[in-house]
Design an enzyme around this catalytic site. Sequence first.
Site, short mmCIF file in Angstrom:
data_model
loop_
_atom_site.label_atom_id
_atom_site.label_comp_id
_atom_site.label_asym_id
_atom_site.label_seq_id
_atom_site.Cartn_x
_atom_site.Cartn_y
_atom_site.Cartn_z
N HIS A 44 8.92 -18.88 6.63
CA HIS A 44 9.17 -18.18 7.88
C HIS A 44 8.03 -18.51 8.83
O HIS A 44 7.02 -19.10 8.45
CB HIS A 44 9.28 -16.67 7.66
CG HIS A 44 8.11 -16.08 6.96
ND1 HIS A 44 6.91 -15.80 7.58
CD2 HIS A 44 7.91 -15.76 5.66
CE1 HIS A 44 6.05 -15.32 6.72
NE2 HIS A 44 6.63 -15.28 5.53
N SER A 52 5.06 -17.69 11.84
CA SER A 52 4.05 -16.71 12.22
C SER A 52 2.93 -17.48 12.92
O SER A 52 3.18 -18.37 13.71
CB SER A 52 3.56 -15.95 10.99
OG SER A 52 2.57 -15.00 11.34
N HIS A 79 -14.27 -2.97 -13.58
CA HIS A 79 -13.76 -3.06 -12.22
C HIS A 79 -14.67 -4.00 -11.46
O HIS A 79 -15.84 -4.18 -11.82
CB HIS A 79 -13.72 -1.69 -11.55
CG HIS A 79 -14.96 -0.86 -11.80
ND1 HIS A 79 -16.15 -1.09 -11.16
CD2 HIS A 79 -15.18 0.15 -12.67
CE1 HIS A 79 -17.06 -0.24 -11.60
NE2 HIS A 79 -16.51 0.52 -12.53
N SER A 87 -15.34 -3.59 -8.18
CA SER A 87 -16.00 -2.84 -7.13
C SER A 87 -16.89 -1.79 -7.77
O SER A 87 -16.50 -1.12 -8.73
CB SER A 87 -14.98 -2.15 -6.21
OG SER A 87 -14.16 -3.12 -5.59
#
Length: 940
Positions: free
Chosen positions: A449, A451, A591, A593
Amino acid sequence: MSAVAEGLELEAAAAAAEDAARDAAEAVDTGPEEPPLLAGNRLSLDLYPGGCHRLLHLCAQQPSQLLQVEFLRLSTHEDPQLLEAALARVPWSLPLLRSLVLKGGQRRDALGACLRGTLITLPDSLSGLACLAHLDLSFNSLETLPACILEMHGLDALLLSHNRLSELPEALGALPALTFLSVAHNCLQTLPKALGALSTLQRLDLSENLLDTLPPEVGDLSSLCELSLASNQLQSLPASLVGLRSLRLLVLHSNLLTSVPAGLAHLPLLTRLDLRDNQLRDVPPELLSAPFVRLQGNPLGEASPEPPSSPGTLLVLEMPRLFLTSDVDSFPVTPQGCSVTLACGVRLQFPAGATTTPITIGYQLWLPEPGLVPLGPHDSLLSGVLELRPHGVAFQQDVGLWLLFVPPRARRCREVVIRTRTDNNWSDLDTHLEEEAPKRLWAHCQVPHFSWFLVVSRPVSNTCLVPPEGTLLCSSGHPGVTVTFPPGATEEPRQVSMQVVRMAGQELRALLGEPETAVSPLLCLSQSGPPSFLRPVTVQLPLPPGVTGLSVDRSRLHLLYLAPPAATWDDITAQVVLELTHLYARFQVTHFSWSVPPQLPQCPPPKSVQPTSPSSPPRYWLWYTTKTCVGGLARKAWERLRLHRVNLIALQRRRDPEQVLLQCLPRNKVDATLRRLLERYRGPEPSDTVGMFEGEQFFAAFERGIDVDADRPDCVEGRICFVFYSHLKNVKEVYVTTTLDREAQAVRGQVSFYRGTVPMEVPEEAEAARRRKDVDALWMATLPIKLPRLRGSEGQGWGASLSLAPLNLGDAETGFLTQSNLLSVAGRLGPDWPAVALHLGMPYRDLQRIRHEFRDDLDGQIRHMLFSWAERQAGQPGAVGLLVQALEQSDRQDVAEEVRAVLELGRRKYQDGIRRTGLASEDPALPGSSPSESPEPGQA
């Protein structure tokens, strides 16, 4: 195929010593001793010059450690005879060898592609390596499989990608322990029937070959879990494929398949079946409704093409081709498809069936600005910004897009990608590079598509899909950097990406003035899905150069962490358990973060450092230093990694001192640019070297009685706005004026360059600010500008000799050009002005007359041509459009874009004036009534 990364754990383990070799090479400048070659049971010689000589030397010495070596890496960019001699010594000198990597690819061509090694065969004596389980011969020149491989009965993984193999021998089926076989990017046309005898084979990669059929015996691979046959010439599949009961991944995209067995839908463990970009017009219902099947790019539901009218006639429907001129900003596309070349050089290819109904496509090429260009901390912009409309409309088949870009200066461990915007998020597309001519490069991708699109250079990104079974992610540029995901780390598959950035040790020591400071590569990690993992993930970083696990002082080792948008590095050494080996440091996280507790005060972040986007990934960095305020050192080093060293110049045209050229240049391009410009310009020496970040805004302010002479879209209160992009031209030409009396004396003014956006007021005398030369200082440089004293009729300027009345081309509603605007256009032209004149419709005899009258004055030729044409066009409709078209037809797209920007500024002022006087209501349909709908150009 991303899951193959899990099957390359042995390869990654063997590659892990690559960083040790690189670090050892860097340590050479710190002492006269020879860099160590042996690291435990690993011997990495692929990054050393003369690796074969070193191996022969070691074999001749026969140290006791050599007998314990299990992993050997050797580059094949060597003399073939020397390489054969070195390999012949391996079985006797390294009897316990388990992994042998003989790869090319360490050298690259002009486009950054890996070059093949010189290896064409292997000595027969290698069959005596009884313990060998992993053999990597990728990126070489093999045309046939070496006979000794067929006698390596303990071989577990065999990698033969990027060679020139045209066939595989039938005896390949005699490798009873083989679990992984990669023969991608070769020239295979057929497969041996004995391939089906590899009962232990689990992963088979045959992508990027010339296969048009598969033997039915492929269905006998009872242990096969992953099979890739992408980018071949297969027209059909054997029915025996439905017998692969262990198959989890089957990749068949980019073939010529017209049918597939319906039984594939009933394979019990199949999680992905990729059938994209084939010739499937009809698919069994079981596959059509299966969630794991990908069918994009197939002519599903379309009628079969009619056969040719006679046996000897081929029916070829030529795709329509469109070549657009500069005055066209849209074009139609029908279901038949078309190939389009835009005036700005962009190419588009719409395949037949890309759209089911006719559609009009609009486009615009925007000048880059920070609000429109998304860049990571280590990215570089290589092109303008292309907007294709309508946004978000999905095509039935992917559309081909080619964008021109500036060749990047740095290529090692970097890649060029096309970046696009989807649902308010920016992402990078799978990009291929094509070279049309030297320094004329295209970035090509397929887009579903339309953009916004732009080309960037970024550090190499390695990505994998982490399944619940776990996997290994390793850096392709720095194999010692790995992330290990254990089984059960995630319930649902999630995507994890890593980027690695390296800082040279000499540059670091020069920056910090600390000879004992060393750092590991900088690791950036990002993921999709939940923020935490269910089980700890192991991250491995190489120890800093010159540091080993046996001699390290743990009190000097610091693991630092940066979580954007914060600009401070936090020391998390106390929050993790650092496990040290001889060459590496490992730690576990649940994790990516961190929530870091308060620590000792650190230096505030610099004002010039713009906060990174929320999607910017967290970073890990391992430091070895005697300093205690490590976070401040890391911030300073990280700034240097992203800084570009530039100089600022301000030159005045020799024949017209009112015309000033302002430019920001990389330090290494200053001398060459000045040599080219000084024939027509003169001015002071360039400024001192300053550091600037990619995408940083700055502006030029004329001071001490000098001001800008005309309205410009990039001019605010007489100050010229810039945005620095290291690979694009940061140059502008302006006309200046003064309110002082030039008949009495010359005007000695100046132009100063400041960081940031244009403020409401800039102090004329910012002496306090000018004493600071830090990276976050507002002031960067001041250069003198001198307007010479006018004598006699000079005050009338050159224009008086033409006897031209004040004129405006165009009209207020559609935009007009003033006399000052035409002067600016004339100043941008050079010896190419005759081409512009002929495209404007000027007779050739008039062109010759102007050349004769102004034979010693190039500037006079340009101005007389342009203003005599403008005088004839005064009051005529379409004159401005004719000028823009003539500039583009003469390959002066840069000047044409500036004229368009001036016209847009005039239109907006006209509409604003109508609204202020109450002659028109606020109408969102008016041009420029809603600036938020489309970005304003950042530069002209």
